[in-house]
Design a protein around this motif. Structure first.
Motif, PDB file in Angstrom:
ATOM      1  N   LEU A 124      -8.403   1.082   5.096  1.00  0.00           N
ATOM      2  CA  LEU A 124      -7.029   1.209   4.965  1.00  0.00           C
ATOM      3  C   LEU A 124      -6.362   2.547   4.551  1.00  0.00           C
ATOM      4  O   LEU A 124      -5.484   3.057   4.791  1.00  0.00           O
ATOM      5  CB  LEU A 124      -6.858   0.092   3.570  1.00  0.00           C
ATOM      6  N   ILE A 125      -7.177   3.200   3.594  1.00  0.00           N
ATOM      7  CA  ILE A 125      -6.879   4.735   3.172  1.00  0.00           C
ATOM      8  C   ILE A 125      -6.879   5.414   4.529  1.00  0.00           C
ATOM      9  O   ILE A 125      -5.966   6.452   4.568  1.00  0.00           O
ATOM     10  CB  ILE A 125      -8.056   5.132   2.093  1.00  0.00           C
ATOM     11  N   PRO A 173     -11.385  -0.822   1.985  1.00  0.00           N
ATOM     12  CA  PRO A 173     -10.375  -0.067   1.248  1.00  0.00           C
ATOM     13  C   PRO A 173     -10.544   1.433   2.017  1.00  0.00           C
ATOM     14  O   PRO A 173      -9.440   1.950   2.186  1.00  0.00           O
ATOM     15  CB  PRO A 173     -10.772   0.028  -0.113  1.00  0.00           C
ATOM     16  N   ALA A 174     -11.594   1.999   2.319  1.00  0.00           N
ATOM     17  CA  ALA A 174     -11.913   3.037   3.022  1.00  0.00           C
ATOM     18  C   ALA A 174     -11.161   3.025   4.378  1.00  0.00           C
ATOM     19  O   ALA A 174     -10.517   3.937   4.901  1.00  0.00           O
ATOM     20  CB  ALA A 174     -13.339   3.229   3.094  1.00  0.00           C
ATOM     21  N   LEU A 221       0.743  -1.221  -0.206  1.00  0.00           N
ATOM     22  CA  LEU A 221      -0.283  -0.084   0.027  1.00  0.00           C
ATOM     23  C   LEU A 221       0.670   1.172   0.069  1.00  0.00           C
ATOM     24  O   LEU A 221       0.668   2.153  -0.779  1.00  0.00           O
ATOM     25  CB  LEU A 221      -1.015  -0.008   1.223  1.00  0.00           C
ATOM     26  N   TYR A 277     -14.634   5.406  -5.850  1.00  0.00           N
ATOM     27  CA  TYR A 277     -14.458   4.072  -5.003  1.00  0.00           C
ATOM     28  C   TYR A 277     -15.229   3.061  -5.348  1.00  0.00           C
ATOM     29  O   TYR A 277     -14.486   1.544  -5.407  1.00  0.00           O
ATOM     30  CB  TYR A 277     -14.786   4.561  -3.481  1.00  0.00           C
ATOM     31  N   LEU A 326      -6.553  -5.610  -2.973  1.00  0.00           N
ATOM     32  CA  LEU A 326      -7.137  -4.645  -2.357  1.00  0.00           C
ATOM     33  C   LEU A 326      -6.157  -3.603  -1.754  1.00  0.00           C
ATOM     34  O   LEU A 326      -6.406  -2.438  -1.661  1.00  0.00           O
ATOM     35  CB  LEU A 326      -7.924  -5.340  -1.230  1.00  0.00           C
ATOM     36  N   PHE A 327      -4.865  -3.866  -1.078  1.00  0.00           N
ATOM     37  CA  PHE A 327      -3.897  -3.022  -0.352  1.00  0.00           C
ATOM     38  C   PHE A 327      -3.449  -2.291  -1.618  1.00  0.00           C
ATOM     39  O   PHE A 327      -3.066  -0.947  -1.491  1.00  0.00           O
ATOM     40  CB  PHE A 327      -3.039  -3.860   0.306  1.00  0.00           C
ATOM     41  N   SER A 330      -5.861   0.204  -2.618  1.00  0.00           N
ATOM     42  CA  SER A 330      -6.078   1.360  -1.685  1.00  0.00           C
ATOM     43  C   SER A 330      -4.849   2.242  -1.819  1.00  0.00           C
ATOM     44  O   SER A 330      -4.940   3.356  -1.623  1.00  0.00           O
ATOM     45  CB  SER A 330      -6.233   0.801  -0.314  1.00  0.00           C
ATOM     46  N   PHE A 382     -13.289  -0.805  -6.960  1.00  0.00           N
ATOM     47  CA  PHE A 382     -13.440  -2.060  -6.129  1.00  0.00           C
ATOM     48  C   PHE A 382     -14.300  -3.070  -6.702  1.00  0.00           C
ATOM     49  O   PHE A 382     -14.319  -4.097  -6.190  1.00  0.00           O
ATOM     50  CB  PHE A 382     -13.525  -1.806  -4.675  1.00  0.00           C
TER      51      PHE A 382
END
Length: 255
Positions: A119-120, A116-117, A54, A148, A193-194, A197, A152
């Motif tokens: 992680l961000i 994802p939100a 990420l 977004y 996913l990472f 993100s 995803f």
């Protein structure tokens, strides 16, 4: 960077190595509580790699990372704290799924959509707690907007397809093999996913107030104070030459 490139991101030496380990775990660990614990420990163990992915992508380094960035020590606390928190969430999901397949699947979909939100938000404030706060999540979703969901949707759909494919052979394959394939699919999805993100952090870093931390030597090739150059490079990689030219002309007029 095209979305299909993110789908190929896990197909690196390190990524394939982690998926190979994921393949072996259900084959060598007895089914039951031991296997569930092994899965959670594996998630915590690879959290260092996932978080480094990420950070590197958020810094504009879109090539799959090798082992060198993993030698960094400055992000260990955040990476493993996040890994422990994710392990707790996964354990909760596993418990609910054991009680009800429907509610378990529903919870998995919600968690995958919100993650994802999370992680961000963690990346912006470099705090695990901020990723689970209402203000942090709403700030990310409000800034990124409909992009977004668009970004995803593909990897989430791919995860559903992969698990559906494994489910088709559930009655044919040995249980351990099916569990191995499912864990490989989950590991693949986590890496994508990472990476995605991190890409959103990179694209919206000014609006989100994100300042990339030092994430290896690759970052030195980017000027921290020149977001226009980074955006132009991304347009060129995507083949959007007209957008790159427009951005350069607008920047030249400002100067």
């Amino acid at each position: 960077m095209r979305l299909t490139e993110f789908l190929r991101y896990p197909l690196s030496i390190v990524g394939l190595g982690l998926m190979a380990v994921a393949l072996l775990i259900p084959l060598v660990v007895p089914a039951g509580i031991s296997l569930n614990v092994a899965r959670l420990l594996f998630l915590v163990a690879i959290s260092k790699y996932l978080w480094t992915v990420l950070e590197e992508v958020a810094a504009g380094h879109t090539e799959p990372i090798g082992y060198r960035p993993l030698l960094r020590m400055d992000n260990n606390n955040l990476a493993f704290s996040l890994g422990a928190m994710l392990a707790v969430i996964v354990a909760g999901v596993m418990y609910v799924r054991g009680m009800s397949s429907f509610y378990g699947a529903l919870l998995i979909g919600i968690a995958a959509g919100v993650m994802p939100a999370v992680l961000i938000a963690v990346g912006i404030n470099r705090s695990v707690g901020s990723g689970f706060s209402r203000d942090g999540l709403m700030g990310v979703l409000g800034t990124v907007g409909l992009v977004y969901a668009a970004v995803f949707f593909m990897p989430l759909s791919l995860l559903v397809v992969l698990h559906g494919f494994v489910g088709l052979f559930a009655d044919i394959l040995p249980v351990a093999v099916g569990q191995s394939l499912a864990l490989v699919a989950n590991t693949y999805f986590a890496i994508v996913l990472f990476a995605l993100s991190g890409y959103l952090l990179f694209q919206y870093q000014d609006a989100l107030g994100y300042t990339p931390e030092g994430a290896g030597k690759s970052r030195k090739s980017y000027k921290k104070g020149d977001p226009v150059q980074l955006q132009v490079e991304m347009f060129l990689k995507d083949g959007s030459y007209s957008k790159a030219m427009t951005l350069l002309e607008a920047d030249a007029e400002k100067k």
